[in-house]
Structures are given as structure tokens and as C-alpha cells.
Write a protein that holds these residues in place. Structure first.
Motif, PDB file in Angstrom:
ATOM      1  N   GLN A 111       0.769  -1.290  -0.091  1.00  0.00           N
ATOM      2  CA  GLN A 111       0.132  -0.042  -0.047  1.00  0.00           C
ATOM      3  C   GLN A 111       0.947   1.135  -0.147  1.00  0.00           C
ATOM      4  N   ALA A 112       1.757   1.291   0.741  1.00  0.00           N
ATOM      5  CA  ALA A 112       2.926   2.451   0.974  1.00  0.00           C
ATOM      6  C   ALA A 112       3.373   2.527  -0.707  1.00  0.00           C
ATOM      7  N   GLU A 113       3.869   1.637  -1.313  1.00  0.00           N
ATOM      8  CA  GLU A 113       4.497   1.668  -2.398  1.00  0.00           C
ATOM      9  C   GLU A 113       3.596   2.358  -3.458  1.00  0.00           C
ATOM     10  N   ARG A 114       2.178   1.724  -3.530  1.00  0.00           N
ATOM     11  CA  ARG A 114       1.235   2.514  -4.399  1.00  0.00           C
ATOM     12  C   ARG A 114       0.821   3.949  -4.309  1.00  0.00           C
ATOM     13  N   TRP A 115       0.923   4.145  -2.837  1.00  0.00           N
ATOM     14  CA  TRP A 115       0.230   5.537  -2.262  1.00  0.00           C
ATOM     15  C   TRP A 115       1.697   6.334  -2.829  1.00  0.00           C
ATOM     16  N   LEU A 116       2.802   5.861  -2.504  1.00  0.00           N
ATOM     17  CA  LEU A 116       4.044   6.910  -2.921  1.00  0.00           C
ATOM     18  C   LEU A 116       4.061   7.153  -4.401  1.00  0.00           C
ATOM     19  N   ALA A 117       3.672   6.207  -5.365  1.00  0.00           N
ATOM     20  CA  ALA A 117       3.834   6.347  -6.603  1.00  0.00           C
ATOM     21  C   ALA A 117       2.769   7.374  -7.189  1.00  0.00           C
ATOM     22  N   GLN A 118       1.577   7.221  -6.354  1.00  0.00           N
ATOM     23  CA  GLN A 118       0.368   8.135  -6.833  1.00  0.00           C
ATOM     24  C   GLN A 118       0.901   9.723  -6.431  1.00  0.00           C
ATOM     25  N   MET A 119       1.393   9.854  -5.249  1.00  0.00           N
ATOM     26  CA  MET A 119       1.683  11.125  -5.078  1.00  0.00           C
ATOM     27  C   MET A 119       2.831  11.589  -5.848  1.00  0.00           C
ATOM     28  N   GLN A 120       3.701  10.894  -6.077  1.00  0.00           N
ATOM     29  CA  GLN A 120       4.942  11.381  -6.786  1.00  0.00           C
ATOM     30  C   GLN A 120       4.369  11.747  -8.360  1.00  0.00           C
ATOM     31  N   GLN A 121       3.338  11.192  -8.674  1.00  0.00           N
ATOM     32  CA  GLN A 121       2.623  11.386  -9.993  1.00  0.00           C
ATOM     33  C   GLN A 121       2.066  12.890  -9.735  1.00  0.00           C
ATOM     34  N   ILE A 122       1.336  13.058  -8.632  1.00  0.00           N
ATOM     35  CA  ILE A 122       0.385  14.340  -8.501  1.00  0.00           C
ATOM     36  C   ILE A 122       1.330  15.502  -8.013  1.00  0.00           C
ATOM     37  N   PHE A 123       2.117  15.199  -7.059  1.00  0.00           N
ATOM     38  CA  PHE A 123       2.986  16.368  -6.224  1.00  0.00           C
ATOM     39  C   PHE A 123       4.000  16.856  -7.478  1.00  0.00           C
ATOM     40  N   PRO A 124       4.142  18.064  -7.869  1.00  0.00           N
ATOM     41  CA  PRO A 124       5.219  18.494  -8.684  1.00  0.00           C
ATOM     42  C   PRO A 124       6.314  19.297  -7.760  1.00  0.00           C
ATOM     43  N   ASP A 125       7.455  19.393  -8.416  1.00  0.00           N
ATOM     44  CA  ASP A 125       8.493  20.617  -7.827  1.00  0.00           C
ATOM     45  C   ASP A 125       7.703  21.669  -7.449  1.00  0.00           C
ATOM     46  N   VAL A 126       8.030  22.447  -6.384  1.00  0.00           N
ATOM     47  CA  VAL A 126       7.200  23.660  -5.957  1.00  0.00           C
ATOM     48  C   VAL A 126       8.465  24.864  -5.886  1.00  0.00           C
ATOM     49  N   LYS A 127       7.769  26.056  -5.797  1.00  0.00           N
ATOM     50  CA  LYS A 127       8.779  27.225  -5.679  1.00  0.00           C
ATOM     51  C   LYS A 127       7.968  28.059  -4.784  1.00  0.00           C
ATOM     52  N   SER A 128       8.493  29.012  -4.205  1.00  0.00           N
ATOM     53  CA  SER A 128       7.887  29.975  -3.295  1.00  0.00           C
ATOM     54  C   SER A 128       6.736  30.611  -4.056  1.00  0.00           C
ATOM     55  N   GLY A 129       5.569  30.785  -3.363  1.00  0.00           N
ATOM     56  CA  GLY A 129       4.554  31.050  -3.938  1.00  0.00           C
ATOM     57  C   GLY A 129       3.409  30.161  -4.813  1.00  0.00           C
ATOM     58  N   ASP A 130       4.119  29.027  -4.952  1.00  0.00           N
ATOM     59  CA  ASP A 130       3.027  27.909  -5.548  1.00  0.00           C
ATOM     60  C   ASP A 130       2.167  27.486  -4.411  1.00  0.00           C
ATOM     61  N   ARG A 131       0.995  27.060  -4.574  1.00  0.00           N
ATOM     62  CA  ARG A 131       0.148  26.659  -3.888  1.00  0.00           C
ATOM     63  C   ARG A 131      -0.431  25.047  -4.326  1.00  0.00           C
ATOM     64  N   LEU A 132      -0.650  24.113  -3.407  1.00  0.00           N
ATOM     65  CA  LEU A 132      -1.172  22.815  -3.434  1.00  0.00           C
ATOM     66  C   LEU A 132      -2.394  22.951  -2.418  1.00  0.00           C
ATOM     67  N   THR A 133      -3.259  22.407  -3.031  1.00  0.00           N
ATOM     68  CA  THR A 133      -4.776  22.239  -2.511  1.00  0.00           C
ATOM     69  C   THR A 133      -5.069  21.046  -2.296  1.00  0.00           C
ATOM     70  N   GLY A 134      -5.416  20.307  -1.454  1.00  0.00           N
ATOM     71  CA  GLY A 134      -6.048  18.977  -1.324  1.00  0.00           C
ATOM     72  C   GLY A 134      -7.400  19.189  -0.872  1.00  0.00           C
ATOM     73  N   VAL A 135      -8.230  18.485  -1.472  1.00  0.00           N
ATOM     74  CA  VAL A 135      -9.872  18.556  -0.857  1.00  0.00           C
ATOM     75  C   VAL A 135     -10.290  17.037  -0.596  1.00  0.00           C
ATOM     76  N   GLN A 136     -10.681  16.871   0.687  1.00  0.00           N
ATOM     77  CA  GLN A 136     -11.363  15.772   1.210  1.00  0.00           C
ATOM     78  C   GLN A 136     -12.382  15.408   0.790  1.00  0.00           C
ATOM     79  N   ARG A 137     -12.889  14.332   0.298  1.00  0.00           N
ATOM     80  CA  ARG A 137     -14.143  13.945   0.148  1.00  0.00           C
ATOM     81  C   ARG A 137     -14.355  12.435   0.919  1.00  0.00           C
ATOM     82  N   PRO A 138     -14.965  12.955   2.099  1.00  0.00           N
ATOM     83  CA  PRO A 138     -14.876  11.747   3.264  1.00  0.00           C
ATOM     84  C   PRO A 138     -15.170  10.561   2.689  1.00  0.00           C
ATOM     85  N   GLY A 139     -14.421   9.350   3.007  1.00  0.00           N
ATOM     86  CA  GLY A 139     -14.903   8.118   2.665  1.00  0.00           C
ATOM     87  C   GLY A 139     -14.665   7.688   1.377  1.00  0.00           C
TER      88      GLY A 139
END
Length: 189
Positions: A111-139
Motif C-alpha cells: 500500500q505504501a508503494e502504491r500511495w507513494l507512486a500516486q503522490m509522486q505523479q501528482i505532486f510537482p516540484d514547487v517554488k515560493s508562492g506555489d499552492r497545493l490544495t487538497g480536498v477531502q471527500r470523506p470515505g
């Protein structure tokens, strides 16, 4: 005290009180565009700064639909908006996120490997001023936006619980930041 001085103080106090509702409106108007689309009724619940070894890493804001999240932060739709103060690699963000999630609850290796791969695809390199927003859809899922644009989704209830738990779980590694987000403490971290 002269009547002139007392009048000026009353006028100053009246102006300060009149401005209070405006500051609440300013917070509602500050709703990020991506949240205006997916959580249009969201309100700012709390905000804080994350510092690590004295370095300002990011500012974080919690947007909710008004639910009290202190007991169960996983049952309501919400969003966490991170505005970065420095450059960081997406791979490092994903790895740190996984480590924090594993600090909250047990995560199996596959599960950790799968989640890490998904996050690495989604999360880009960021610089000052960049915004990452996560939205929780419960369950259901976690949606991720980068500078207002949808970047990806992880459709896994357990991932969603643990990811948002990085900041909102009672087992978070940053309890003061959690308290500030939930509105139970000042915004310093």
C-alpha cells in the motif's frame, strides 16, 4: 478627559467595530478559485505557518463547511491549502507525506508503494508562492490542485483519512499546527 478627546476615542472605536464584519467578508472572498468550484460554501477555519529548523516551509489554511472538526476531522468535506515559501522537490514532498501518514497508522508495504507512486505523479516540484490544495471527500477520495488546476485524485478512503491526518489527526507530528488550523490556538507553529 476633555469631551473632544472622548469623542475622538468613541469615533475610533466605532470605526474599528465597523471594520470587524469586513474582515470576515474578506476571508470569505479569499476562497481560492479551485474551492469556489468544488466547495463553494467553504469558510476559512484556521491557518498557520510550518517552520522546520527555523525555516519557513509553507503557510497552510483549513477550509471547511463550518463543521466542528476537533472530534472527527474525517467525516466532513474540507480542504487544506498549502502555499509554499521555498522550493521543494515533488518527490521529497511525496516521501515526507508518506512518512507522516505512517506515523499516524500502520501502512502495509504494498500500500505504501502504491500511495507513494500516486503522490509522486501528482505532486510537482514547487517554488515560493506555489499552492497545493487538497480536498477531502470523506470515505471516498482526495483531490489535488496545483495553483488552482486539478492535478490528480486518489480514490482511496484510507489514503484520504491518513493524508489529511498529517495535519488534522490527534497523532500528527505537528500538534500546535493542528490546534491553529482547528482554531484552538494561535497561528504560530
Amino acid at each position: 478627559m476633555s469631551n473632544g478627546l472622548a469623542s475622538r476615542r468613541r469615533a475610533t472605536l466605532a470605526l474599528m467595530l465597523a471594520a470587524l464584519p469586513l474582515s470576515g467578508q474578506a476571508k470569505r472572498q479569499a476562497l481560492p478559485p479551485e474551492l469556489a468550484r468544488v466547495l463553494p460554501e467553504a469558510q476559512l477555519a484556521g491557518e498557520a505557518k510550518l517552520r522546520y529548523l527555523g525555516l519557513h516551509i509553507y503557510d497552510i489554511r483549513l477550509w471547511t463547511l463550518g463543521a466542528d472538526l476537533r472530534r472527527s476531522p474525517y467525516a466532513a468535506p474540507l480542504a487544506l491549502e498549502l502555499e509554499y515559501a521555498r522550493s521543494l522537490g515533488g518527490k521529497a514532498i511525496a516521501e515526507r507525506s508518506l512518512k507522516e501518514m505512517q506515523g499516524i497508522d500502520t501502512v502495509g508495504d504494498a500500500q505504501a508503494e502504491r500511495w507513494l507512486a500516486q503522490m509522486q505523479q501528482i505532486f510537482p516540484d514547487v517554488k515560493s508562492g506555489d499552492r497545493l490544495t487538497g480536498v477531502q471527500r470523506p470515505g471516498e477520495a482526495a483531490l489535488f490542485f496545483v495553483n488552482g488546476e486539478l492535478r490528480g485524485e486518489v480514490r482511496d478512503a484510507e489514503f484520504t483519512r491518513l493524508f489529511f491526518g498529517i495535519w488534522l489527526s490527534p497523532r500528527t507530528s505537528q500538534p500546535r499546527l493542528r490546534e491553529a488550523l482547528l482554531g484552538t490556538r494561535s497561528a504560530a507553529s
